[in-house]
Structures are given as C-alpha cells and as structure tokens.
Motif scaffolding. Sequence first.
Motif, PDB file in Angstrom:
ATOM      1  N   GLY A 139      74.046  56.178  29.544  1.00  0.00           N
ATOM      2  CA  GLY A 139      75.366  55.603  29.825  1.00  0.00           C
ATOM      3  C   GLY A 139      75.304  54.216  30.418  1.00  0.00           C
ATOM      4  O   GLY A 139      75.578  53.231  29.743  1.00  0.00           O
ATOM      5  N   THR A 140      74.938  54.133  31.673  1.00  0.00           N
ATOM      6  CA  THR A 140      74.881  52.819  32.321  1.00  0.00           C
ATOM      7  C   THR A 140      73.545  52.662  33.028  1.00  0.00           C
ATOM      8  O   THR A 140      72.802  53.631  33.206  1.00  0.00           O
ATOM      9  N   ALA A 141      73.269  51.431  33.434  1.00  0.00           N
ATOM     10  CA  ALA A 141      72.005  51.157  34.122  1.00  0.00           C
ATOM     11  C   ALA A 141      71.916  51.983  35.402  1.00  0.00           C
ATOM     12  O   ALA A 141      72.915  52.228  36.083  1.00  0.00           O
ATOM     13  N   GLN A 142      70.705  52.397  35.708  1.00  0.00           N
ATOM     14  CA  GLN A 142      70.452  53.258  36.866  1.00  0.00           C
ATOM     15  C   GLN A 142      69.738  52.457  37.952  1.00  0.00           C
ATOM     16  O   GLN A 142      68.623  51.983  37.734  1.00  0.00           O
ATOM     17  N   PRO A 143      70.362  52.309  39.130  1.00  0.00           N
ATOM     18  CA  PRO A 143      69.615  51.665  40.220  1.00  0.00           C
ATOM     19  C   PRO A 143      68.376  52.502  40.562  1.00  0.00           C
ATOM     20  O   PRO A 143      68.495  53.710  40.792  1.00  0.00           O
ATOM     21  N   HIS A 144      67.224  51.887  40.498  1.00  0.00           N
ATOM     22  CA  HIS A 144      65.998  52.618  40.816  1.00  0.00           C
ATOM     23  C   HIS A 144      64.864  51.612  41.001  1.00  0.00           C
ATOM     24  O   HIS A 144      64.578  50.834  40.108  1.00  0.00           O
ATOM     25  N   GLN A 145      64.259  51.635  42.148  1.00  0.00           N
ATOM     26  CA  GLN A 145      63.134  50.751  42.410  1.00  0.00           C
ATOM     27  C   GLN A 145      61.849  51.475  42.042  1.00  0.00           C
ATOM     28  O   GLN A 145      61.305  52.225  42.854  1.00  0.00           O
ATOM     29  N   ALA A 146      61.400  51.279  40.815  1.00  0.00           N
ATOM     30  CA  ALA A 146      60.202  51.986  40.362  1.00  0.00           C
ATOM     31  C   ALA A 146      58.979  51.495  41.130  1.00  0.00           C
ATOM     32  O   ALA A 146      58.799  50.295  41.313  1.00  0.00           O
ATOM     33  N   ARG A 147      58.152  52.431  41.568  1.00  0.00           N
ATOM     34  CA  ARG A 147      56.902  52.069  42.264  1.00  0.00           C
ATOM     35  C   ARG A 147      55.708  52.168  41.321  1.00  0.00           C
ATOM     36  O   ARG A 147      54.837  51.313  41.304  1.00  0.00           O
ATOM     37  N   VAL A 148      55.683  53.266  40.557  1.00  0.00           N
ATOM     38  CA  VAL A 148      54.610  53.454  39.587  1.00  0.00           C
ATOM     39  C   VAL A 148      55.248  53.827  38.255  1.00  0.00           C
ATOM     40  O   VAL A 148      55.990  54.809  38.173  1.00  0.00           O
ATOM     41  N   GLY A 195      67.846  37.553  22.216  1.00  0.00           N
ATOM     42  CA  GLY A 195      67.684  36.124  22.454  1.00  0.00           C
ATOM     43  C   GLY A 195      66.278  35.797  22.899  1.00  0.00           C
ATOM     44  O   GLY A 195      65.391  36.650  22.901  1.00  0.00           O
ATOM     45  N   TYR A 196      66.075  34.554  23.244  1.00  0.00           N
ATOM     46  CA  TYR A 196      64.786  34.080  23.752  1.00  0.00           C
ATOM     47  C   TYR A 196      64.818  34.082  25.271  1.00  0.00           C
ATOM     48  O   TYR A 196      65.830  33.719  25.881  1.00  0.00           O
ATOM     49  N   GLY A 197      63.730  34.482  25.863  1.00  0.00           N
ATOM     50  CA  GLY A 197      63.604  34.382  27.311  1.00  0.00           C
ATOM     51  C   GLY A 197      63.897  35.690  28.032  1.00  0.00           C
ATOM     52  O   GLY A 197      64.647  36.549  27.566  1.00  0.00           O
ATOM     53  N   LYS A 198      63.281  35.783  29.215  1.00  0.00           N
ATOM     54  CA  LYS A 198      63.378  36.993  30.037  1.00  0.00           C
ATOM     55  C   LYS A 198      64.801  37.342  30.434  1.00  0.00           C
ATOM     56  O   LYS A 198      65.170  38.504  30.494  1.00  0.00           O
ATOM     57  N   ALA A 199      65.589  36.315  30.762  1.00  0.00           N
ATOM     58  CA  ALA A 199      66.943  36.597  31.278  1.00  0.00           C
ATOM     59  C   ALA A 199      67.774  37.300  30.206  1.00  0.00           C
ATOM     60  O   ALA A 199      68.493  38.265  30.498  1.00  0.00           O
ATOM     61  N   ASN A 200      67.647  36.855  28.964  1.00  0.00           N
ATOM     62  CA  ASN A 200      68.391  37.503  27.887  1.00  0.00           C
ATOM     63  C   ASN A 200      67.930  38.944  27.682  1.00  0.00           C
ATOM     64  O   ASN A 200      68.742  39.827  27.398  1.00  0.00           O
ATOM     65  N   LEU A 201      66.624  39.156  27.820  1.00  0.00           N
ATOM     66  CA  LEU A 201      66.109  40.521  27.610  1.00  0.00           C
ATOM     67  C   LEU A 201      66.629  41.466  28.700  1.00  0.00           C
ATOM     68  O   LEU A 201      67.206  42.510  28.387  1.00  0.00           O
ATOM     69  N   ILE A 202      66.447  41.117  29.954  1.00  0.00           N
ATOM     70  CA  ILE A 202      66.833  42.073  31.007  1.00  0.00           C
ATOM     71  C   ILE A 202      68.354  42.246  31.050  1.00  0.00           C
ATOM     72  O   ILE A 202      68.852  43.368  31.218  1.00  0.00           O
ATOM     73  N   ASP A 203      69.080  41.173  30.854  1.00  0.00           N
ATOM     74  CA  ASP A 203      70.550  41.302  30.883  1.00  0.00           C
ATOM     75  C   ASP A 203      71.032  42.197  29.738  1.00  0.00           C
ATOM     76  O   ASP A 203      71.892  43.059  29.931  1.00  0.00           O
ATOM     77  N   GLY A 204      70.479  41.960  28.558  1.00  0.00           N
ATOM     78  CA  GLY A 204      70.893  42.753  27.400  1.00  0.00           C
ATOM     79  C   GLY A 204      70.500  44.215  27.522  1.00  0.00           C
ATOM     80  O   GLY A 204      71.252  45.107  27.128  1.00  0.00           O
ATOM     81  N   LEU A 205      69.319  44.445  28.065  1.00  0.00           N
ATOM     82  CA  LEU A 205      68.867  45.826  28.246  1.00  0.00           C
ATOM     83  C   LEU A 205      69.768  46.562  29.228  1.00  0.00           C
ATOM     84  O   LEU A 205      70.228  47.682  28.971  1.00  0.00           O
ATOM     85  N   LEU A 206      69.999  45.935  30.382  1.00  0.00           N
ATOM     86  CA  LEU A 206      70.779  46.629  31.427  1.00  0.00           C
ATOM     87  C   LEU A 206      72.206  46.880  30.959  1.00  0.00           C
ATOM     88  O   LEU A 206      72.818  47.887  31.316  1.00  0.00           O
ATOM     89  N   ALA A 207      72.724  45.973  30.128  1.00  0.00           N
ATOM     90  CA  ALA A 207      74.083  46.153  29.607  1.00  0.00           C
ATOM     91  C   ALA A 207      74.113  47.086  28.402  1.00  0.00           C
ATOM     92  O   ALA A 207      75.194  47.494  27.960  1.00  0.00           O
ATOM     93  N   ALA A 241      59.719  44.643  29.368  1.00  0.00           N
ATOM     94  CA  ALA A 241      60.958  45.300  29.786  1.00  0.00           C
ATOM     95  C   ALA A 241      60.728  46.136  31.045  1.00  0.00           C
ATOM     96  O   ALA A 241      61.541  46.142  31.968  1.00  0.00           O
ATOM     97  N   LEU A 242      59.586  46.822  31.074  1.00  0.00           N
ATOM     98  CA  LEU A 242      59.236  47.650  32.232  1.00  0.00           C
ATOM     99  C   LEU A 242      59.125  46.785  33.490  1.00  0.00           C
ATOM    100  O   LEU A 242      59.701  47.091  34.541  1.00  0.00           O
ATOM    101  N   LEU A 243      58.395  45.683  33.374  1.00  0.00           N
ATOM    102  CA  LEU A 243      58.173  44.816  34.538  1.00  0.00           C
ATOM    103  C   LEU A 243      59.484  44.182  35.013  1.00  0.00           C
ATOM    104  O   LEU A 243      59.736  44.078  36.229  1.00  0.00           O
ATOM    105  N   LEU A 244      60.303  43.767  34.064  1.00  0.00           N
ATOM    106  CA  LEU A 244      61.576  43.133  34.444  1.00  0.00           C
ATOM    107  C   LEU A 244      62.519  44.137  35.101  1.00  0.00           C
ATOM    108  O   LEU A 244      63.265  43.794  36.022  1.00  0.00           O
ATOM    109  N   GLN A 245      62.469  45.386  34.643  1.00  0.00           N
ATOM    110  CA  GLN A 245      63.288  46.417  35.293  1.00  0.00           C
ATOM    111  C   GLN A 245      62.774  46.722  36.700  1.00  0.00           C
ATOM    112  O   GLN A 245      63.549  46.956  37.625  1.00  0.00           O
TER     113      GLN A 245
END
Lengths: 81, 405
Positions: free
Chosen positions: B375-384, B20-32, B346-350
């Motif tokens: 499998g599923t999205a991984q909780p991870h606060q990337a620093r670098v 879709g168009y827009g950031k929300a669609n990208l991050i939601d679709g990626l994580l799912a 995608a990197l920045l939104l994650q």
Amino acid sequence: MDRDTIWAVIVGQIREVVPELADRPIAETESMAELGLDSIERSEIIMNTLEAIGLDLPMVQVHGPKNLGELADLLHAKRHA
Amino acid sequence: MPSATPDIVFTGIGVACGLGYGKANLIDGLLAGRDVFSTLQRPGRQAPDGVAPFLGIEMADPPSLLTARVERTAGFGARVAMAVVDEAWREAGLDAVAPERIGLVVGGSNLFSREQALLARDYAGRPNFVPPRAGHAYLDSEIGGLLASTLAIRGFTLGVGAASASGAVAVMQAAEAIRSGRVDSCIALGALQDVSTMDLLGMRALGALGAPRFADRPGQACRPFDRDHDGFIFGESCAALVLRRADQAGAGYGALVGAAQVADGQRGPEPDGAGQRRAIAQALAQAGLRPGDVDYVNAHATSTPKGDEVEADTLAASGLGHAWVNATKSVIGHGLAAAGAIEVAALLLQMRAGRLHPTRNLDHPIAPPLRHVIGTAQPHQARVALKTSFGFGGIDTALVIRGAS
C-alpha cells in the motif's frame, strides 16, 4: 561524379566522424593521421565515402594515398575506371 | 596501516531506470510506488505484427557526458553506463583515488542484442559497409573499455555474467577485489540489458514473460508475490555502486558483511529452493549473523508464479518470516543484468531514508505469509538487510548489508 564532389564527400565524412572538426579548414595536403584520426576512424571515413560515391571495393584497393588530396584522386580514378 | 581484512562499504550510487536518472528519482519513485509501466517502443524491441505487444518500462536518453566524437560511437547501454558511473564516481570522490587502485566489474552478458539486431537489419544488403567499430563494440568488454578510456580507471576491468544475478555477482566480485588487495576501490556496474525482440520472444515462449492476463493494463501486470502474477515485466535499468575500504572511506551507506553465490544444478529458468536457502545461510554465516538479525529483505521477486512461490518458501524456511519484505521490480520492472545492482542501490537508499517502499499490486499475497510492505511506504530503519538475486542457469546469490549506524 567529378573530383570536387568526391573531395566534398571526404570532408563531409571526416566531419561526420569527428564533429569537433566541423569548423576547422581541411587541406588536401593533410593526412587523416595529421588530423588526429585513429585507425578505426580512418577506416570508417573511407568506407562511408566509398558507399556514398557508390564504390564497392575491398579496402586494400584504397591503401596508398599519402594525403587527402591523393585519396580524392584515387577514388576519382576508381570511380571512372 | 590499513587493516588486512577491511570492511567493505558502499560509498557511491548511480542509477538509471524508468523513474529517471539519479538516486533522488529512484528513491522518490519507489517510496511513492509510481506507475511507469507501458508498452516497449524502442526500435529492435517492438513486437512483430500480429504478436501481442511487450509490456515494460523504458528510460529517457542519458545526459551527454562524452565528447561528440566518442558519443556518436557509443551505444545506448554504454552511454547509460557512463551516466550512472559518473554519478557514483562523483559521490564517492574517486578523483582523489589513484587510478591504479580503482577497478571496475561489469555485471551482465549479451548486453547489446537489440543494437546487434538493428545492425543486422541495416547492413543486410550492404555487408561491405559494416562500420569498423562493429568489430569490437559487439563485445561486452565495450562497456569497460569506454568507461576506462573516459575515467581514470587503471586497476582492472572485468565482465561477469550471471544472468539476472549479474548485478549482485558484480558487487561480490568488486568486494573480493578489494578484500584481496588487488584494488582499494571498485565500481560494480549492473549493466543495461538492451533486450531485442528476439530475446523477448524467446522469454515469452519460455513462459517467463508476464502480460497475458494484464495486457491492457500495463501498470498492473508486474505483481510479485501476488496470487495473480503471471510472469516478469522487463524494465530498462542500470546501476553503479562504488565499493571502498571502510578504513579509507568511512561508513558510507552501509557495509557488505556477507555474500554468497552457489550453483544449484539447474540449467534453465527453474528456481531451486535448496540452492536459495544455501546461499542465504552462507551469506549470514559469513556475516556472523542469524536470520533473526535480518530486519529487511529486498527480494528477487520477479512476478513469475514459480519463482515467487519458491522464493517465498525459501524466505519462510530460512527463518525470515519476521523481516519486512518488498519487491523493487514491482516499481521499476526487471532489469535482468542490472537487477541485482539497482536493487542493492534501492536497498541502500531505503536504509538511508528510513522507509521501505511498497510492493505494487500485491492485493492477495501468496503463501507462506511474509511481512510484505503493502500500500504505502513503511517507516522502518533497517539495520541488517538481505538482498536475494537469482539467475537462469542455476545461480543463487544472497548479500547481507549492515546499515551505517
């Protein structure tokens, strides 16, 4: 093809290229430049008109008219030459 | 006084892809890990009769942002570019920046080949009626021209071609333009690569295009780093990133702290591990960081067997075996010119979400072992984070991005 038909084609092509002119009356005494059309739009309108009325002419042969009425006259003459 | 060597930060993102168009669609679709793969249908891009269909992802029509008069003259890729730049522009607040201090770098070349093919088809029998606009709109500069005639961009517009690394190289050039003082804000666009039937036939003949094994299961055909990968799958995409000076714009999504592009001496599609390792090492050195500091890698990972194998070796040999790795192309396909830019998005939104998306279809990871998100999205606060992008013609790039703390 009579001149009125050619005039209608010209006006239709102008409104096709510049949809914003759909509701604006267009007079034979006006030029395309006066309607605010840039050179690329003017060329496109003339080419589209030529094709629509079945004239395959070099563009240089339709230079000269000072306004849209004169353009219609010229195309009508070429069409029946 | 602004500092002489400002940090360069990402402050605006605009994207479009099959999600879709827009950031929300990208991050939601990626994580799912949404599956949006299908068969390519756009006119000028369909497989000829008797030839296996092309798998891939196509996007919806862009929102109408131009006047009717301009919109009818703008091609698909140009209208999509307008949509993503509009999104990024608004988020970054570029209306408040002097137009002469805003630049635009368009990443990608041969951007309109599908529309060129349609034009050739439509005017084959009436060459004297080719529309005048065809005389300038076939040039890739059309994108910059349309954007700067619509938005207040008066610093410069520039096109850079680096095949599938074009989006990443656009980011690098945008950063360089800010660092040199040429502009204060610069938009990096990964343009939509509007591939034609002929482009796809060529890439299929080259052996780069996936599908033979999964022709009847489009959703499983794109499988980066998986044992059963058999080539890349095209996915329409386009992304704009606004880069600004941190001393003018704050921390944004994160900072570009290292970037490198090297020539590895290959002419065609052959990946080159030495060049890839050199790009990563240079980018890390520029950032003043070591491999151990990187905790997330957004890989180039196209799903071609040779490409995946060489990149996996590169990441392991570069001391990145500990870092989380995912492949955004497994969800949105390969956008070619756009890939590097939309994958930075995608990197920045994650980073902002604190979660990493899974690599789809990664059932049997190839060696060497990497820390894949599966499998599923991984909780991870990337620093670098590290972003790799490689292009045909021996182009290897690496970007190092530090998250906003």
